[in-house]
Every structure is written in structure tokens, then in C-alpha cells.
Scaffold this motif. Sequence first.
Motif, PDB file in Angstrom:
ATOM      1  N   SER A  80       0.829  -1.206   0.000  1.00 33.75           N
ATOM      2  CA  SER A  80       0.000   0.000   0.000  1.00 33.75           C
ATOM      3  C   SER A  80       0.865   1.258   0.000  1.00 33.75           C
ATOM      4  CB  SER A  80      -0.970   0.004   1.179  1.00 33.75           C
ATOM      5  OG  SER A  80      -0.294   0.008   2.411  1.00 33.75           O
ATOM      6  N   ARG A  81       2.024   1.211   0.647  1.00 32.50           N
ATOM      7  CA  ARG A  81       2.917   2.386   0.640  1.00 32.50           C
ATOM      8  C   ARG A  81       3.538   2.601  -0.734  1.00 32.50           C
ATOM      9  NH1 ARG A  81       0.142   3.137   4.016  1.00 32.50           N
ATOM     10  NH2 ARG A  81       0.510   3.255   6.234  1.00 32.50           N
ATOM     11  N   VAL A  82       3.868   1.521  -1.438  1.00 30.10           N
ATOM     12  CA  VAL A  82       4.393   1.642  -2.805  1.00 30.10           C
ATOM     13  C   VAL A  82       3.332   2.294  -3.676  1.00 30.10           C
ATOM     14  CG1 VAL A  82       5.056   0.330  -4.870  1.00 30.10           C
ATOM     15  CG2 VAL A  82       6.074  -0.219  -2.653  1.00 30.10           C
ATOM     16  N   ARG A  83       2.103   1.815  -3.573  1.00 29.97           N
ATOM     17  CA  ARG A  83       1.003   2.401  -4.344  1.00 29.97           C
ATOM     18  C   ARG A  83       0.878   3.890  -4.053  1.00 29.97           C
ATOM     19  NH1 ARG A  83      -5.385   1.113  -3.242  1.00 29.97           N
ATOM     20  NH2 ARG A  83      -6.230   2.465  -4.858  1.00 29.97           N
ATOM     21  N   GLU A  84       0.873   4.248  -2.779  1.00 25.76           N
ATOM     22  CA  GLU A  84       0.728   5.656  -2.403  1.00 25.76           C
ATOM     23  C   GLU A  84       1.877   6.499  -2.945  1.00 25.76           C
ATOM     24  OE1 GLU A  84      -1.711   4.927   1.745  1.00 25.76           O
ATOM     25  OE2 GLU A  84       0.465   5.068   1.798  1.00 25.76           O
ATOM     26  N   ALA A  85       3.086   5.995  -2.838  1.00 31.26           N
ATOM     27  CA  ALA A  85       4.241   6.747  -3.335  1.00 31.26           C
ATOM     28  C   ALA A  85       4.096   7.039  -4.825  1.00 31.26           C
ATOM     29  CB  ALA A  85       5.538   5.986  -3.061  1.00 31.26           C
ATOM     30  N   LEU A  86       3.720   6.022  -5.583  1.00 31.11           N
ATOM     31  CA  LEU A  86       3.573   6.194  -7.034  1.00 31.11           C
ATOM     32  C   LEU A  86       2.426   7.138  -7.355  1.00 31.11           C
ATOM     33  CD1 LEU A  86       4.141   2.492  -8.037  1.00 31.11           C
ATOM     34  CD2 LEU A  86       5.705   4.408  -8.488  1.00 31.11           C
ATOM     35  N   GLU A  87       1.309   6.974  -6.682  1.00 29.20           N
ATOM     36  CA  GLU A  87       0.158   7.844  -6.929  1.00 29.20           C
ATOM     37  C   GLU A  87       0.451   9.294  -6.554  1.00 29.20           C
ATOM     38  OE1 GLU A  87      -3.520   4.662  -6.474  1.00 29.20           O
ATOM     39  OE2 GLU A  87      -2.977   5.889  -4.736  1.00 29.20           O
ATOM     40  N   LEU A  88       1.337   9.496  -5.593  1.00 27.02           N
ATOM     41  CA  LEU A  88       1.679  10.847  -5.159  1.00 27.02           C
ATOM     42  C   LEU A  88       2.818  11.471  -5.960  1.00 27.02           C
ATOM     43  CD1 LEU A  88       1.272  10.319  -1.322  1.00 27.02           C
ATOM     44  CD2 LEU A  88      -0.171  11.745  -2.805  1.00 27.02           C
ATOM     45  N   GLY A  89       3.344  10.738  -6.935  1.00 22.69           N
ATOM     46  CA  GLY A  89       4.325  11.321  -7.832  1.00 22.69           C
ATOM     47  C   GLY A  89       5.722  10.753  -7.797  1.00 22.69           C
ATOM     48  N   THR A  91       8.688   8.043  -8.651  1.00 23.73           N
ATOM     49  CA  THR A  91       9.003   7.144  -9.759  1.00 23.73           C
ATOM     50  C   THR A  91       9.297   5.760  -9.183  1.00 23.73           C
ATOM     51  OG1 THR A  91      11.380   7.533  -9.671  1.00 23.73           O
ATOM     52  CG2 THR A  91      10.058   9.049 -11.061  1.00 23.73           C
ATOM     53  N   TRP A  92       9.362   4.775 -10.072  1.00 26.59           N
ATOM     54  CA  TRP A  92       9.740   3.436  -9.635  1.00 26.59           C
ATOM     55  C   TRP A  92      11.161   3.435  -9.093  1.00 26.59           C
ATOM     56  CZ3 TRP A  92       6.887  -0.296  -8.151  1.00 26.59           C
ATOM     57  CH2 TRP A  92       5.610  -0.474  -8.674  1.00 26.59           C
TER      58      TRP A  92
END
Length: 163
Positions: A80-89, A91-92
Amino acid sequence: MTTDQARGDRLEIRRPDDVPPFTALSRLVEQRTEHDDRLMNNRLPVDHPHPVERGTVADALAGLALGEAVRRRIANEHGSRVREALELGATWSETAAALDITPGEARELLRAWAEGQHRLYRRDLEDGRPRPLGLDDQEHAAVLALCGLGDDETAAERAEVAQ
């Protein structure tokens, strides 16, 4: 022995599953620290000038179990934190660096989390749960779409290109 602050019960923690499921992570760390402090006192000389509470086998076992419960809780939240990081801008590449893994490993972590959340949702639907937990089909697809981002591409950049 450790205290479940939410219920005020005295609990004997010997296994990670002995930890009540909704105990705040900060409380788990606090409890582990209490056990660790007593165990560290065992290293003080017997004639230590100040009174100290010494650790017991219960402290050692509770410290191990609480540490494992904390590790599991944090690991379970990675998706869920990976998802949030990506959704908030993020990069991989940035997200993977935060986890000290490769972008491919980070993508796999997100995919596995998304699949688990989607299975949870479908199972809850089958069981007739009024408000299913997890990711519905649309949310699941949106998370998987994040996996298609380039290593140094943000979700916002992808959205701009699509328009």
C-alpha cells in the motif's frame, strides 16, 4: 507480560499472533522497548547502585515475538505504501531506492499486494460482506497500470501523455 493498552488486559506475548491485531505500531515498538530495557539491565553489575528491573525469559520471548509482529506489520504495509508513493508522484526508481530493491522487485511487490487485495475483495463479495475489503476490479486495474510506468516516469507524466 505486556499490556494491551487498548483493552487494559495483561497479555503474555510468546508468539507474534499473540499480539492483538489492531494494536498501534507505535505501541508495539514501545512494548518491545520496555522488554529490551529490562533485558539490557541484566548486563549491569549485580551491585549496580540504582534499583533496576531485570529481564526474564518472558521478556526475551516477548521481545522476539513483538519484533516479529512489527516486522510483519511493516512488510504487510509495503504494497500500500508503494502504491501511495507512485500515486503521489514518485518514480519506480525512487520507490525502489526507498526499499533498497530494484524497480522490478518493487513492481513485483506491488503486483503481489494488488493480487492479494483483489482476492480479498472477491472473497468478501462471495461471502456477502456489505462493504468488502480490498481492491475492486477498477481499483485493481488502476494499481496494475502503475506497474507499466517506466522506471523514471511518474503517474502524472503518463496521464499527460495519454491526454
